[in-house]
Design a protein around this motif. Sequence first.
Motif, PDB file in Angstrom:
ATOM      1  N   UNK A 260      -3.569 -19.082  -0.381  1.00 14.05           N
ATOM      2  CA  UNK A 260      -2.699 -18.105  -1.028  1.00 14.05           C
ATOM      3  C   UNK A 260      -3.344 -17.557  -2.293  1.00 14.05           C
ATOM      4  N   UNK A 261      -3.873 -18.465  -3.110  1.00 10.88           N
ATOM      5  CA  UNK A 261      -4.453 -18.055  -4.384  1.00 10.88           C
ATOM      6  C   UNK A 261      -5.787 -17.362  -4.260  1.00 10.88           C
ATOM      7  N   UNK A 262      -6.579 -17.741  -3.275  1.00 12.01           N
ATOM      8  CA  UNK A 262      -7.930 -17.201  -3.158  1.00 12.01           C
ATOM      9  C   UNK A 262      -8.013 -15.946  -2.295  1.00 12.01           C
ATOM     10  N   UNK A 263      -7.220 -15.886  -1.220  1.00 14.03           N
ATOM     11  CA  UNK A 263      -7.412 -14.826  -0.243  1.00 14.03           C
ATOM     12  C   UNK A 263      -6.231 -13.863  -0.112  1.00 14.03           C
ATOM     13  N   UNK A 264      -5.043 -14.285  -0.518  1.00 19.63           N
ATOM     14  CA  UNK A 264      -3.862 -13.457  -0.290  1.00 19.63           C
ATOM     15  C   UNK A 264      -3.403 -12.749  -1.567  1.00 19.63           C
ATOM     16  N   UNK A 265      -3.091 -13.524  -2.593  1.00 22.53           N
ATOM     17  CA  UNK A 265      -2.496 -12.949  -3.799  1.00 22.53           C
ATOM     18  C   UNK A 265      -3.412 -11.940  -4.496  1.00 22.53           C
ATOM     19  N   UNK A 266      -4.720 -12.183  -4.621  1.00 24.76           N
ATOM     20  CA  UNK A 266      -5.541 -11.152  -5.282  1.00 24.76           C
ATOM     21  C   UNK A 266      -5.443  -9.791  -4.596  1.00 24.76           C
ATOM     22  N   UNK A 267      -5.373  -9.777  -3.278  1.00 29.11           N
ATOM     23  CA  UNK A 267      -5.266  -8.505  -2.559  1.00 29.11           C
ATOM     24  C   UNK A 267      -3.889  -7.891  -2.771  1.00 29.11           C
ATOM     25  N   UNK A 268      -2.845  -8.705  -2.639  1.00 30.33           N
ATOM     26  CA  UNK A 268      -1.492  -8.198  -2.846  1.00 30.33           C
ATOM     27  C   UNK A 268      -1.311  -7.671  -4.263  1.00 30.33           C
ATOM     28  N   UNK A 269      -1.815  -8.395  -5.229  1.00 27.88           N
ATOM     29  CA  UNK A 269      -1.671  -7.967  -6.627  1.00 27.88           C
ATOM     30  C   UNK A 269      -2.361  -6.615  -6.842  1.00 27.88           C
ATOM     31  N   UNK A 270      -3.562  -6.492  -6.316  1.00 29.22           N
ATOM     32  CA  UNK A 270      -4.302  -5.245  -6.487  1.00 29.22           C
ATOM     33  C   UNK A 270      -3.594  -4.077  -5.793  1.00 29.22           C
ATOM     34  N   UNK A 271      -3.154  -4.301  -4.570  1.00 31.99           N
ATOM     35  CA  UNK A 271      -2.525  -3.230  -3.800  1.00 31.99           C
ATOM     36  C   UNK A 271      -1.181  -2.813  -4.407  1.00 31.99           C
ATOM     37  N   UNK A 272      -0.351  -3.777  -4.726  1.00 25.43           N
ATOM     38  CA  UNK A 272       0.991  -3.456  -5.209  1.00 25.43           C
ATOM     39  C   UNK A 272       0.966  -2.910  -6.628  1.00 25.43           C
ATOM     40  N   UNK A 273       0.079  -3.431  -7.470  1.00 25.47           N
ATOM     41  CA  UNK A 273      -0.026  -2.892  -8.822  1.00 25.47           C
ATOM     42  C   UNK A 273      -0.538  -1.453  -8.802  1.00 25.47           C
ATOM     43  N   UNK A 274      -1.432  -1.144  -7.871  1.00 30.97           N
ATOM     44  CA  UNK A 274      -1.958   0.220  -7.787  1.00 30.97           C
ATOM     45  C   UNK A 274      -0.891   1.203  -7.320  1.00 30.97           C
TER      46      UNK A 274
END
Length: 366
Positions: free
Chosen positions: A323-337
Amino acid sequence: MQFGIFTVGDVTTDPTTGHTPTEAERIKAMVAIAKKAEEVGLDVFATGEHHNPPFVPSSPTTMLGYIAAQTERIILSTSTTLITTNDPVKIAEDFAMLQHLADGRVDLMLGRGNTGPVYPWFGQDIRQGIPLAVENYGLLHRLWREDVVNWEGKFRTPLQSFTATPRPLDGVAPFVWHGSIRSPEIAEQAAYYGDGFFANHIFWPKEHFKRLVDLYRRRYEHYGHGSADQAIVGLGGQLFISKNSQDAVRQFRPYFDNAPVYGHGPSLEEFTEQTPLTVGSPQEVIDKTLTFRETFGDYQRQLFLVDHAGLPLKSVLEQLDLLGEEVVPVLRRELDALRPAHVPDGPTHGALVAARSGGETAAVRP
């Protein structure tokens, strides 16, 4: 955007090994999970409150205070704190104390609870659930904001010249989420106070929860706290991740099939189709979670359930790594953008203090 995990603290037999953890083992596992959540870069750890077997988290502030001493960054929250059966005075003082111990890394989610017998255990009547929630929070809200409170209501003894101690850290109350899975009155309450609304939509189809979130957004704007899309929304989720979807389904199926809440009911495939449960690869979790925004709009907090149904601690910690390494960084980047500049980020103590000084929206991004 804030990402985290929540636990219900169930003590459940592992259906693959027959092992049932002791209460001590389960409590210590929850602490280990919270520390791991911070280690992998998550923003929030939240614990439920239950007063009946097979659950162990009967004293959330005790647990969160212990975790606060062993962490530095993660926000400590609840999922939920029972506003109906706890004394508002005790909630006010317990969470203010926790604020000081955790240097402000504290908020809480208020709810009525899903266990009917808890009401008489604490001297209350379940038929008064909504009035209790409304009155108790009205008092709690004042206790954090007024140094001296005179108050009289229906469900507890009056207060005369009462001061809750300690006072909230920096003079700012912990941020409050109002959690509900079915009650429009709670969405209305959250909107009235300008608080957050948390829809833990892990059991029912999204359409049901969309109605509650839409109501909350409309009423948030009606009460003058900001536009509907600036309302502070949190969502629940549920997942089991493996490097490939076939392994994830194979590993999780026995836990799903025997889960105390939904085991022996809908199939795993039916449940994943109808609810936010995702069992699959990191990319599948990313893809499905990104659809939440399409349904509910921009939102501020996403919490996942990862540690229930007898899953062993080793497996949960592996889930958190993925979750921390592969999922959340992508979700954070996509949703924040995707989030417009006028839509606030997730609430923090620092943002609340700054908003009080500057008169801005409480959770607005810097």
